[in-house]
Design an enzyme around this catalytic site. Structure first.
Site, PDB file in Angstrom:
ATOM      1  N   GLU A  18       0.824  -1.197   0.000  1.00 17.94           N
ATOM      2  CA  GLU A  18       0.000   0.000   0.000  1.00 17.94           C
ATOM      3  C   GLU A  18       0.859   1.249   0.000  1.00 17.94           C
ATOM      4  OE1 GLU A  18       1.049  -1.703   2.729  1.00 17.94           O
ATOM      5  OE2 GLU A  18      -0.615  -1.639   4.096  1.00 17.94           O
TER       6      GLU A  18
ATOM      7  N   LYS B 244       9.424  -0.588   4.923  1.00 16.51           N
ATOM      8  CA  LYS B 244       8.347  -0.404   5.901  1.00 16.51           C
ATOM      9  C   LYS B 244       8.465  -1.379   7.067  1.00 16.51           C
ATOM     10  CE  LYS B 244       4.995   1.670   2.775  1.00 16.51           C
ATOM     11  NZ  LYS B 244       3.595   1.793   2.409  1.00 16.51           N
TER      12      LYS B 244
ATOM     13  N   LYS C  86      -3.409   9.604   0.204  1.00 17.49           N
ATOM     14  CA  LYS C  86      -2.112   9.159   0.702  1.00 17.49           C
ATOM     15  C   LYS C  86      -2.255   7.799   1.381  1.00 17.49           C
ATOM     16  CE  LYS C  86       0.174  12.676  -0.669  1.00 17.49           C
ATOM     17  NZ  LYS C  86      -0.779  12.824  -1.764  1.00 17.49           N
ATOM     18  N   ASP C  87      -1.150   7.117   1.443  1.00 15.12           N
ATOM     19  CA  ASP C  87      -1.051   5.766   1.950  1.00 15.12           C
ATOM     20  C   ASP C  87      -1.344   5.683   3.436  1.00 15.12           C
ATOM     21  OD1 ASP C  87      -0.313   3.126   2.153  1.00 15.12           O
ATOM     22  OD2 ASP C  87       1.819   3.542   2.179  1.00 15.12           O
ATOM     23  N   LYS C  88      -1.693   4.478   3.891  1.00 16.87           N
ATOM     24  CA  LYS C  88      -1.865   4.264   5.321  1.00 16.87           C
ATOM     25  C   LYS C  88      -0.523   4.004   5.997  1.00 16.87           C
ATOM     26  CE  LYS C  88      -3.833   1.368   8.864  1.00 16.87           C
ATOM     27  NZ  LYS C  88      -4.686   0.246   9.252  1.00 16.87           N
TER      28      LYS C  88
END
Length: 704
Positions: A66, A174, A336-338
Site C-alpha cells: 500500500e 516499511k 495518501k497511503d496508510k
C-alpha cells in the site's frame, strides 16, 4: 548459526513489539473517538488490523503493497497525458482498489461540487450522516494465507520487464511505517513540509476578553463536555450582566476556547443562560457553522495534515467526527497511503484555524499546521506530485550494487507500470469486473462481485455470498451483512430496490468514483501488458511509429525525426474512443488483446455514458527527480534513521550514525509526478516482485 538465530529472534521480537504498539495506538484512538457503546466495533476493527499486520516486514525485496501514490488518472480530456488533471468525479484513488468487504465511502465531494456527482446513496440512507452507526466499522480482512494462494502476481497484470542491468538485492521496506515518508508537491511546485503550528492572526478574531470572561470552573466543565469526559449533553452558563455585548463575548469565548461546541441563548425562570452543546444530528451537520463567517476572510481554511499510519479517508473521517461535521466539507488534491508518514494539504469549509489547531491537543499521530484562509477549496488532480523519503533496512547489496541501482534509477528511471494495488487484493481482480462492464455483461458483473470466492474469506461475507448463491434473494443476503457500505452491500441494496432484471440501476447505487475504478483497472491492465510488449519488441529506444506528446497533442514519430526524441518522451495510450495507437506492431497487439476480451477497439463508446472510455496517454518510462541516497550503518533496528517534520518542529537533533554497524540501510529520496507508483521505482532498484502473493510467501518464510 547461533548468531543468525539470535538475530532472527531479535528481529522477530522487535516486530511483535512494534505491532503491539501500533495496535495499542489504534485501540486508544478507537476508545477516544468511538461513540458510546461502539467499543465492540472498535475491537472488531482492531481484529482486522491484527490480521492485516501479519505481513509487516519482508525479506528478499520486501515492498509493502500500500504505497503512497497520487490520484489515478481519470478519463483525461482529448489527447492529454494521464499525469495531468483527471476530470471531475473520475479520480480513482490509487491506494483504494475496491477489495471486497471494504467500506467504500468514496472521496469526499469538493464543496460546491455539482450534486449529480455525489454518492447516490446519500439521499436514500439515514446512515449517511457522517457519524458511523454501531457495527458499521467492523470489517474482516482477507487473510494473507488466502492472498498467497489466490492472489495476483505481477505476471498476471503484465508487469514483466526491467530497464536496468544491475543485479538485484534484498532490503526490508516499511519495517517501521516511519521508514516511508511522503510529502506532497503542491500547486506551487514546492514540497509541503509541516513547519508552523501557530494560528494565523485574523482581524475578525475575538477580543482578548474571551480569555477572561469564563471562570475556571466553567472552563473545566466545558473542557469535559468537549472531550466527552462526562454524561452531560450540554453546559449552561448564567449571564450575570445581561447585555447583548456580554452575551456575544461569552458565545465567542466558548467557540474560540472549545472548538467543536456550539452555543445558544435560553431563558430559564427569568434568567438568561448561554448553553453550550455538541452540534450533532442531520440538521446541524448540514450547516456546520450557523453563526456568521467574516466576509473579509476566505471561506476555506487550508492546512497541512501530518499523519502516521492512517490513510487519507480514515483521517478525514476522524477529523469530521471530532469536529462533528460531514466529511464532504473537506477537500484535497490526492490520497495518501496508510502505512507511512505523510504530509498533505487539506482544505475545509468555514472551520476556523483555532478550532482545527485545538485538535493537536486531542489526536494522536496527527498534527495540523501551516494554516491559511483562502477563497477556494482543493481539487483532485491539482497535485504536482509527491516527494518520497524511503528507508530500505538490512540491505544485502554491496556499495557498488547500490550505486549502480540508484544511478540507473536517476539516469534511466523505471517502467511506469500501474502498481499491484490498482488491481485489488482478492480472488476476483478488479480488472475482470471492469472488463465485464465494458462488455455490457451485467449478469457477470453481479456474479463477479457477489459469488462465493476461493480462499480464506471469513465471517459475514462468506455467509452473505452463500446466501446469495443459494437463494439469489438480495434482501436475504443483505441481512447476513452487518457492513452495508461495502461493495457487496451497496449492490445488494440496489438489487433489492430495482430487481434482478435491472442490474444496471442496481450497480449505479455504488458511488460513481468507485464504479469507474473498475473500468480504469481494466485500462491499466491493458496498458501494462502493451508496454511490456513494446519494450520486448523495441527495447529502450524510440522507433518510428511510437507516440510522443507535443503540448497537449499527440503525434507519431517518423523515420526522419526519431533521433530528436528519447525513450522518456514516448507515451502509450490507455484504450478509448479518443486516442490514436502506435503505428507499428503494438497497434495490432492492442487490437488482438481487446478482441480476445470481446471488445471492439474501434468502438469504445458504451451504451451508458459513464462507462464510455475516451482514453488517455501515459509515459512509458518515468525518471524521478531530486534523487539522492546514502547507505548508513546501524545497530538498533528500532531507531529512526531520519527526522520527521514533527521531530524538526520539536528541535530533535538528527540521528548520528556509526561508521560500522550490524546492519546497513539504504535511505532514498526522490520525487515522482502524479499517477506514478513508488513501489514500481523500488521494484526497479531491488529487482523483485511486489505482489501480495509473492510478498506473503517471502514474509512467511522470513518470520518462520
Amino acid at each position: 548459526m547461533e548468531a543468525k538465530s539470535s538475530r532472527e529472534l531479535q528481529a522477530r521480537n522487535y516486530l511483535e513489539k512494534h505491532r503491539i504498539m501500533e495496535l495499542l495506538t489504534y485501540l486508544t484512538s478507537a476508545l477516544l473517538f468511538s461513540r458510546p457503546g461502539s467499543l465492540k466495533c472498535s475491537l472488531g476493527t482492531l481484529k482486522m488490523e491484527m490480521t492485516e499486520m501479519t505481513g509487516v516486514s519482508l525479506k528478499r525485496g520486501s515492498v509493502a503493497v500500500e504505497d503512497n501514490d497520487s490520484v489515478a488518472p481519470g478519463e483525461a480530456k482529448r489527447q492529454k497525458v494521464s499525469e495531468c488533471c483527471p476530470t471531475k468525479g473520475q479520480d480513482g484513488l490509487e491506494n483504494n482498489s475496491l477489495p471486497s468487504g471494504e467500506k467504500v465511502p468514496g472521496p469526499p465531494e469538493t464543496a460546491g461540487e455539482d450534486k449529480k456527482n455525489s454518492d447516490p446513496q446519500s439521499e436514500e440512507e439515514g446512515e449517511e450522516d457522517g457519524l458511523s452507526e454501531e457495527g458499521e466499522e467492523e470489517e474482516e480482512a482477507e487473510s494473507f494465507a488466502s492472498m498467497m494462494k489466490h492472489g495476483l502476481t505481477e505476471l498476471d497484470v503484465g508487469i514483466t520487464k526491467f530497464v536496468s542491468s544491475h543485479q538485484g538485492f534484498s532490503g526490508i521496506l516499511k519495517e517501521r511505517y516511519s521508514d516511508f515518508v511522503v510529502h506532497e508537491i503542491g500547486k506551487n511546485g514546492r514540497i509541503s513540509h509541516l513547519s508552523d503550528l501557530s494560528v494565523p492572526v485574523d482581524e475578525e478574531d475575538p477580543s482578548e476578553d474571551v480569555f477572561t470572561v469564563l471562570t475556571a470552573e466553567e472552563k473545566q466543565r466545558l473542557e469535559e463536555l468537549q472531550l466527552f469526559k462526562n454524561k452531560e449533553t450540554s453546559v449552561a452558563i448564567e449571564v450575570i450582566e445581561d447585555t447583548k455585548e456580554k452575551r456575544t463575548v461569552i458565545h465567542q469565548a466558548i467557540k474560540s476556547l472549545f472548538p467543536g461546541l456550539e452555543t445558544k441563548t435560553e431563558d430559564r425562570e427569568g434568567k438568561k443562560y448561554i448553553v453550550a452543546y455538541h452540534a450533532a444530528g442531520k440538521k446541524a451537520l448540514a450547516n456546520p457553522r450557523k453563526h456568521s463567517w467574516p466576509k473579509s476572510r476566505g471561506s476555506y481554511c487550508h492546512f497541512l495534515l501530518y499523519k502516521e499510519n492512517k490513510d487519507t479517508m480514515d483521517a478525514i473521517n476522524l477529523l469530521s467526527k471530532y469536529l462533528r461535521v460531514k466529511p464532504n466539507i473537506f477537500s484535497y488534491m490526492g490520497t495518501k497511503d496508510k502505512r507511512a508518514i505523510t504530509v498533505q494539504e487539506i482544505a475545509v469549509l468555514k472551520i476556523t484555524a483555532q478550532r482545527l489547531a485545538h485538535l493537536n491537543k486531542c489526536l494522536m499521530n496527527f498534527k495540523l499546521g501551516n494554516f491559511s484562509y483562502q477563497k477556494n477549496p482543493l481539487k483532485l488532480g491539482e497535485l504536482q506530485g509527491n516527494h518520497f523519503t524511503v528507508v530500505l533496512r538490512n540491505i544485502t547489496g554491496t556499495d557498488d550494487q547500490v550505486e549502480q541501482a540508484m544511478n540507473s534509477l536517476k539516469e534511466i528511471g523505471f517502467i511506469n507500470y500501474y502498481g499491484m494495488q490498482r488491481f485489488g487484493t482478492t480472488a476476483v481482480p478488479t480488472y475482470q469486473v471492469g472488463r465485464a462492464i465494458l462488455q455490457n455483461s451485467w449478469a457477470e458483473v453481479m456474479d463477479l462481485i457477489l459469488k462465493p470466492r476461493s480462499g480464506a474469506e471469513k465471517g459475514y461475507l462468506v455467509k452473505c455470498r452463500e446466501e446469495w448463491a443459494k437463494t439469489k434473494d438480495p434482501a436475504a443476503a443483505l441481512r447476513k451483512l452487518p457492513v452495508k457500505r461495502c461493495v457487496e452491500g451497496q449492490l445488494l441494496r440496489g438489487l433489492s430496490k430495482y430487481g434482478l432484471k435491472n442490474i444496471v440501476s442496481a450497480f449505479g447505487i455504488i458511488p460513481r468514483n468507485n464504479r469507474l475504478m473498475y473500468i480504469h483497472s481494466y485500462q491499466s491492465y491493458v496498458w501494462n501488458n502493451m508496454v511490456s510488449k513494446r519494450i520486448e519488441e523495441y527495447g529502450l529506444n524510440p522507433v518510428p511509429g511510437d507516440l510522443v506528446l507535443k503540448g497537449a497533442a499527440v503525434t507519431c514519430i517518423d523515420e526522419d525525426d526519431v533521433n530528436n526524441y528519447s525513450i522518456h518522451d514516448v507515451v502509450m495510450p490507455l484504450p478509448g474512443f479518443d486516442v490514436i495507437y502506435p503505428q507499428h506492431k503494438i497497434s495490432e497487439a492492442y487490437r488482438e488483446m481487446l478482441t480476445a476480451d470481446n471488445l471492439d477497439i474501434d468502438n469504445m463508446r458504451h451504451k451508458i455514458r459513464d462507462y464510455s472510455l475516451s482514453g488517455a496517454y501515459r509515459k512509458i518510462i518515468i525518471r524521478p527527480q531530486n534523487v539522492s541516497w546514502e547507505v548508513v550503518a546501524y545497530d538498533d533496528p528500532k531507531i529512526p534513521l531520519f527526522n520527521t517534520d514533527v521531530d524538526n518542529l520539536e528541535g530533535k537533533p538528527p540521528p548520528v550514525f556509526a561508521s560500522e554497524g550490524k546492519y546497513r540501510a539504504l535511505k532514498m529520496d526522490f520525487s515522482l509526478p502524479p499517477s506514478t507508483y513508488a513501489t514500481m521505482a523500488i521494484r526497479e532498484v531491488l529487482k523483485m516482485d511486489t505482489s501480495i502473493k509473492n510478498q506473503t510467501q517471502l514474509n512467511t518464510t522470513w518470520l518462520r
